[in-house]
Design a protein around this motif. Structure first.
Motif, PDB file in Angstrom:
ATOM      1  N   LYS A  10       0.816  -1.220   0.000  1.00  0.00           N
ATOM      2  CA  LYS A  10       0.000   0.000   0.000  1.00  0.00           C
ATOM      3  C   LYS A  10       0.849   1.269   0.000  1.00  0.00           C
ATOM      4  CE  LYS A  10      -2.980  -2.421   3.211  1.00  0.00           C
ATOM      5  NZ  LYS A  10      -3.494  -2.430   4.560  1.00  0.00           N
ATOM      6  N   THR A  11       2.158   1.127  -0.002  1.00  0.00           N
ATOM      7  CA  THR A  11       3.048   2.268   0.218  1.00  0.00           C
ATOM      8  C   THR A  11       2.843   3.389  -0.783  1.00  0.00           C
ATOM      9  OG1 THR A  11       4.689   0.741   1.125  1.00  0.00           O
ATOM     10  CG2 THR A  11       5.448   2.947   0.531  1.00  0.00           C
ATOM     11  N   TRP A  12       2.946   3.093  -2.084  1.00  0.00           N
ATOM     12  CA  TRP A  12       2.863   4.164  -3.084  1.00  0.00           C
ATOM     13  C   TRP A  12       1.509   4.846  -3.139  1.00  0.00           C
ATOM     14  CZ3 TRP A  12       6.826   6.708  -4.335  1.00  0.00           C
ATOM     15  CH2 TRP A  12       8.079   6.102  -4.403  1.00  0.00           C
ATOM     16  N   PRO A  13       0.407   4.105  -3.135  1.00  0.00           N
ATOM     17  CA  PRO A  13      -0.873   4.833  -3.143  1.00  0.00           C
ATOM     18  C   PRO A  13      -1.084   5.652  -1.868  1.00  0.00           C
ATOM     19  CG  PRO A  13      -1.247   2.467  -3.083  1.00  0.00           C
ATOM     20  CD  PRO A  13       0.209   2.671  -3.283  1.00  0.00           C
ATOM     21  N   MET A  14      -0.567   5.183  -0.737  1.00  0.00           N
ATOM     22  CA  MET A  14      -0.695   5.954   0.500  1.00  0.00           C
ATOM     23  C   MET A  14       0.151   7.227   0.415  1.00  0.00           C
ATOM     24  SD  MET A  14      -2.491   5.885   3.239  1.00  0.00           S
ATOM     25  CE  MET A  14      -2.989   4.224   3.630  1.00  0.00           C
ATOM     26  N   ALA A  18      -1.116  11.089   0.748  1.00  0.00           N
ATOM     27  CA  ALA A  18      -0.437  12.024   1.648  1.00  0.00           C
ATOM     28  C   ALA A  18       0.056  13.258   0.893  1.00  0.00           C
ATOM     29  CB  ALA A  18       0.728  11.323   2.345  1.00  0.00           C
ATOM     30  N   LEU A  19       0.585  13.065  -0.309  1.00  0.00           N
ATOM     31  CA  LEU A  19       1.031  14.202  -1.118  1.00  0.00           C
ATOM     32  C   LEU A  19      -0.151  15.088  -1.503  1.00  0.00           C
ATOM     33  CD1 LEU A  19       3.672  12.452  -3.390  1.00  0.00           C
ATOM     34  CD2 LEU A  19       4.119  14.246  -1.701  1.00  0.00           C
ATOM     35  N   TYR A  20      -1.278  14.464  -1.807  1.00  0.00           N
ATOM     36  CA  TYR A  20      -2.474  15.246  -2.126  1.00  0.00           C
ATOM     37  C   TYR A  20      -2.896  16.098  -0.936  1.00  0.00           C
ATOM     38  CZ  TYR A  20      -3.498  12.999  -6.627  1.00  0.00           C
ATOM     39  OH  TYR A  20      -3.466  12.583  -7.932  1.00  0.00           O
ATOM     40  N   LEU A  21      -2.911  15.503   0.246  1.00  0.00           N
ATOM     41  CA  LEU A  21      -3.297  16.266   1.431  1.00  0.00           C
ATOM     42  C   LEU A  21      -2.286  17.376   1.711  1.00  0.00           C
ATOM     43  CD1 LEU A  21      -4.607  13.397   3.717  1.00  0.00           C
ATOM     44  CD2 LEU A  21      -5.953  15.152   2.548  1.00  0.00           C
ATOM     45  N   ALA A  22      -1.009  17.102   1.510  1.00  0.00           N
ATOM     46  CA  ALA A  22       0.026  18.120   1.702  1.00  0.00           C
ATOM     47  C   ALA A  22      -0.121  19.255   0.700  1.00  0.00           C
ATOM     48  CB  ALA A  22       1.411  17.492   1.591  1.00  0.00           C
ATOM     49  N   SER A  23      -0.735  18.977  -0.439  1.00  0.00           N
ATOM     50  CA  SER A  23      -0.889  20.010  -1.469  1.00  0.00           C
ATOM     51  C   SER A  23      -1.826  21.125  -1.033  1.00  0.00           C
ATOM     52  CB  SER A  23      -1.387  19.393  -2.782  1.00  0.00           C
ATOM     53  OG  SER A  23      -2.762  19.065  -2.705  1.00  0.00           O
ATOM     54  N   LEU A  24      -2.609  20.891   0.006  1.00  0.00           N
ATOM     55  CA  LEU A  24      -3.460  21.953   0.523  1.00  0.00           C
ATOM     56  C   LEU A  24      -2.620  23.052   1.167  1.00  0.00           C
ATOM     57  CD1 LEU A  24      -6.335  19.761   1.959  1.00  0.00           C
ATOM     58  CD2 LEU A  24      -6.370  21.140  -0.139  1.00  0.00           C
ATOM     59  N   ALA A  37       1.006   8.378  -9.396  1.00  0.00           N
ATOM     60  CA  ALA A  37      -0.203   7.608  -9.721  1.00  0.00           C
ATOM     61  C   ALA A  37      -0.181   7.147 -11.181  1.00  0.00           C
ATOM     62  CB  ALA A  37      -1.447   8.428  -9.429  1.00  0.00           C
ATOM     63  N   TYR A  38       0.202   8.026 -12.086  1.00  0.00           N
ATOM     64  CA  TYR A  38       0.286   7.638 -13.505  1.00  0.00           C
ATOM     65  C   TYR A  38       1.340   6.556 -13.730  1.00  0.00           C
ATOM     66  CZ  TYR A  38      -2.860  10.930 -15.846  1.00  0.00           C
ATOM     67  OH  TYR A  38      -3.972  11.595 -16.304  1.00  0.00           O
ATOM     68  N   VAL A  39       2.476   6.687 -13.082  1.00  0.00           N
ATOM     69  CA  VAL A  39       3.561   5.706 -13.249  1.00  0.00           C
ATOM     70  C   VAL A  39       3.125   4.327 -12.761  1.00  0.00           C
ATOM     71  CG1 VAL A  39       5.861   5.056 -12.384  1.00  0.00           C
ATOM     72  CG2 VAL A  39       5.446   7.378 -13.218  1.00  0.00           C
ATOM     73  N   ASN A  40       2.354   4.288 -11.690  1.00  0.00           N
ATOM     74  CA  ASN A  40       1.942   3.015 -11.092  1.00  0.00           C
ATOM     75  C   ASN A  40       0.549   2.558 -11.510  1.00  0.00           C
ATOM     76  OD1 ASN A  40       4.248   2.433  -9.324  1.00  0.00           O
ATOM     77  ND2 ASN A  40       3.663   4.371  -8.366  1.00  0.00           N
TER      78      ASN A  40
END
Length: 115
Positions: A10-14, A18-24, A37-40
């Motif tokens: 679950k590491t990469w999707p998590m 987390a990066l999305y939440l940090a983008s706020l 997400a695109y790479v995986n």
């Protein structure tokens, strides 16, 4: 053995959530997240693919809401659209993280609302 009994990484999707939440706070992290997400996106496990699909759509739909909110600031409804976009974004990320943490596929990766 059920879907949630079979382990998967679950590491990469998590990290993307987390990066999305940090983008706020620092918007550039969402770009890093969508690239991951695109790479995986073609992961072997279908559960992971549903999360990546959901994350990619979250990025693009969120960008659409943000642009729409910014463009409509002049007519007074932009702030409401931007507040909606933040709430929508938070709910999507949290729901995705919960499903991922429980080892489930995302239930509705093509949703426009909360998934």
């Amino acid at each position: 053995m059920t879907e949630t009994d079979t382990p998967f990484d679950k590491t990469w999707p998590m990290i993307v959530y987390a990066l999305y939440l940090a983008s706020l706070i620092a918007g550039v992290t969402a770009l890093i997240g969508v690239v991951i997400a695109y790479v995986n996106a073609s992961a072997d496990d279908e559960r992971l693919r549903t999360h990546y699909r959901f994350q990619i759509r979250t990025f693009w739909i969120g960008l659409l809401y943000t642009v729409l909110g910014t463009l409509t600031m002049a007519v007074g409804i932009g702030w409401m659209i931007l507040i909606w976009a933040v709430v929508w974004f938070l709910i999507r990320c949290v729901k995705g993280m919960v499903a991922l943490n429980e080892g489930r596929a995302h239930p509705d990766p093509t949703s426009w609302l909360f998934g």
